[in-house]
Design an enzyme around this catalytic site. Structure first.
Site, PDB file in Angstrom:
ATOM      1  N   GLU A  57      41.836  20.736  67.773  1.00 57.86           N
ATOM      2  CA  GLU A  57      41.450  22.442  68.189  1.00 57.86           C
ATOM      3  C   GLU A  57      40.301  22.438  68.420  1.00 57.86           C
ATOM      4  O   GLU A  57      39.771  23.913  68.082  1.00 57.86           O
ATOM      5  CB  GLU A  57      42.009  22.732  66.777  1.00 57.86           C
ATOM      6  CG  GLU A  57      43.312  22.851  66.444  1.00 57.86           C
ATOM      7  CD  GLU A  57      44.540  23.025  65.261  1.00 57.86           C
ATOM      8  OE1 GLU A  57      43.071  24.157  64.922  1.00 57.86           O
ATOM      9  OE2 GLU A  57      45.153  24.116  64.790  1.00 57.86           O
ATOM     10  N   GLU A  91      52.141  20.184  64.600  1.00 58.34           N
ATOM     11  CA  GLU A  91      51.786  20.689  63.379  1.00 58.34           C
ATOM     12  C   GLU A  91      52.268  22.111  63.617  1.00 58.34           C
ATOM     13  O   GLU A  91      52.434  22.457  64.906  1.00 58.34           O
ATOM     14  CB  GLU A  91      50.090  21.100  63.553  1.00 58.34           C
ATOM     15  CG  GLU A  91      49.454  20.051  62.264  1.00 58.34           C
ATOM     16  CD  GLU A  91      48.078  20.513  62.007  1.00 58.34           C
ATOM     17  OE1 GLU A  91      47.830  21.832  61.282  1.00 58.34           O
ATOM     18  OE2 GLU A  91      46.509  20.136  63.106  1.00 58.34           O
TER      19      GLU A  91
END
Length: 486
Positions: free
Chosen positions: A128, A239
């Site tokens: 991220e 995720e």
């Protein structure tokens, strides 16, 4: 056709049908203390023996660095070798920590060699980082990110580092929130990776209708848009999850029944068909319970989950945006490790879906960004903490693995080591998990992205498949029947 040819065909088809499934693991416990080999071993053993859900034999890590050290290899590696748990390795790319991550990677290769290579599914360079580097990430103080061109250079540096080693065939990737993958300014990263890691949490998409009734559609739409942006690169679900407790995000209610429904409607169609790492096995421990909490076993590490994890045949084929069985890891070497998965649902789920999601959204509008804010990982022994990224909209996650980096937390704080999610953001991204407590902010946590790296010719890389779907059995039986008939 000769017997050997038939068996080779059957094996190749079996390999293409295999999918890895597991959980995200940070380098810290929920109370912020460092994890060591025995801690990882207990988690891996628990995951492999969950009641109703056999085959969760893979682990996604956010960093290569052992918490509390500058650049020693993470002790999850020897634990995985002992437990025959496949690994999606991660290097935390933010916060000027890449040199330490690379040092730890080299040391791990030198120390564990072929024992490690047989278990590696892929390597994720960063987690991220693009989200934290985005306008939205900066607006919510998600932490330090990385420019896409710098991140692409890191990926090539890792590729060069593993060349000529037992990990030379490991596919390289990057993990980020789906809205950052569809942002055209990040195309350099897609070009550099072998696979794309998708982080997505409908729970955090709080600028949209995001009740549990909407969750499946939101998830499938995000996957479809990511696949469109990824082109010919495989998309791995790195995720996703739904909290069992915690605050309400717009229409999304955190509860055990809703976590069960999300598992059934989103997870089950994925598990035997797409490489998937769920968020998460455990993010609470004793009195340390993040808000929200995503752990499926609660505050006590046990094989008895909070809800029924079994997947019926119907809910293993219900998602239209699921990718076809993965081939990247198989191409890199396949079914070496422990194919323990159950063959519960063949499920097709090709997941074509359009959702081109042009390349311009930075994610604010659709609320799909911000997973990074939900997780936090405390500081780890050394001076800094790493933060993991998270993609959901929630902003409360941070985890730090404890080297010398600081970790940001999701829309609000992103940490890198253990997946605890605290939410305070308004997006929908994917949460990352690295540290233990949902409060620390840092920018260095390790993330996982793996791609199908160009097979460098020196060593054989073998992955560990965790589940084989029903069609494989049919192919093998057909091959044997043909041999008998001949």
């Amino acid at each position: 056709m000769q017997l050997t040819q038939l068996l080779a065909l059957a094996l190749s088809l079996a390999t293409s049908e295999a999918a890895y499934k597991g959980f995200n693991y940070g380098d810290k416990k929920p109370d912020g203390s460092s994890k060591y080999q025995a801690d990882f071993a207990s988690e891996f053993e628990t995951a492999q023996n969950l009641v109703g859900a056999p085959g969760f034999t893979s682990a996604r890590l956010y960093t290569m660095i052992q918490a509390g050290t500058a650049n020693d290899p993470i002790s999850a590696i020897p634990a995985a070798i002992a437990q025959n748990t496949s690994l999606l390795l991660g290097l935390w790319a933010s916060g000027n920590n890449m040199n330490n991550e690379l040092t730890a990677l080299k040391a791990a290769i030198s120390q564990y060699g072929e024992d490690l290579s047989k278990l590696v599914v892929g390597i994720s360079v960063g987690s991220e980082d693009l989200y934290r580097n985005s306008v939205l990430g900066q607006k919510v103080n998600a932490g330090v990110g990385v420019d896409p061109h710098v991140l692409a250079s890191y990926i090539e540096e890792v590729r060069s580092t593993i060349s000529g080693t037992p990990l030379s065939g490991a596919p390289l990737g990057h993990v980020d929130t789906w809205n950052d993958w569809v942002n055209g300014s990040n195309a350099a990263v897609i070009d550099a990776v072998d696979w794309v890691g998708f982080d997505g949490y409908p729970y955090f998409q709080n600028t949209m209708a995001n009740s549990i009734d909407d969750a499946k559609a939101l998830f499938n739409e995000a996957v479809a848009k990511t696949k469109s942006a990824a082109g010919n690169k495989e998309v791995w679900i790195t995720e996703t999850g739904w909290p069992v407790s915690g605050k309400t995000e717009n229409l999304a209610v955190a509860s055990i029944p809703n976590a069960k429904r999300f598992w059934d409607e989103v997870g089950c169609p994925l598990f035997d068909n797409t490489n998937t790492w769920w968020y998460t096995l455990q993010d609470a421990f004793g009195a340390s319970v993040p808000n929200p909490s995503f752990g499926i076993v609660g505050s006590t590490l046990t094989t008895q989950p909070l809800f029924d994890l079994s997947c019926s045949k119907s809910n293993t084929t219900s998602s239209s945006a699921i990718a076809s069985p993965t081939s990247t890891a198989a191409a890199a070497g396949g079914v070496a490790g422990g194919s323990t998965g159950s063959a519960s649902g063949s499920s097709t789920g090709t997941g074509s879906s359009s959702g081109s999601g042009s390349n311009s959204n930075t994610g604010a509008a659709s609320g799909a960004v911000g997973a990074a804010d939900r997780e936090t990982s405390g500081t780890s022994g050394s001076a800094n903490t790493n933060g993991t990224s998270g993609s959901g909209s929630g902003s409360n996650s941070t985890s730090g693995h404890g080297s010398n980096v600081t970790v940001p937390t999701r829309p609000t704080s992103v940490s890198n080591v253990s997946p605890s999610k605290s939410s305070s953001a308004l997006f929908t991204g994917a949460a990352t998990s690295m540290g233990a407590s949902p409060s620390s902010v840092g920018n260095v946590g390790p993330s996982k992205s793996s791609g199908a790296a160009s097979p460098s010719s020196t060593t054989m890389f073998t992955g560990a498949a965790t589940s084989v779907s029903a069609p494989v059995v049919h192919v093998v039986l057909l091959a044997l029947m043909m041999v008998i008939a001949a």
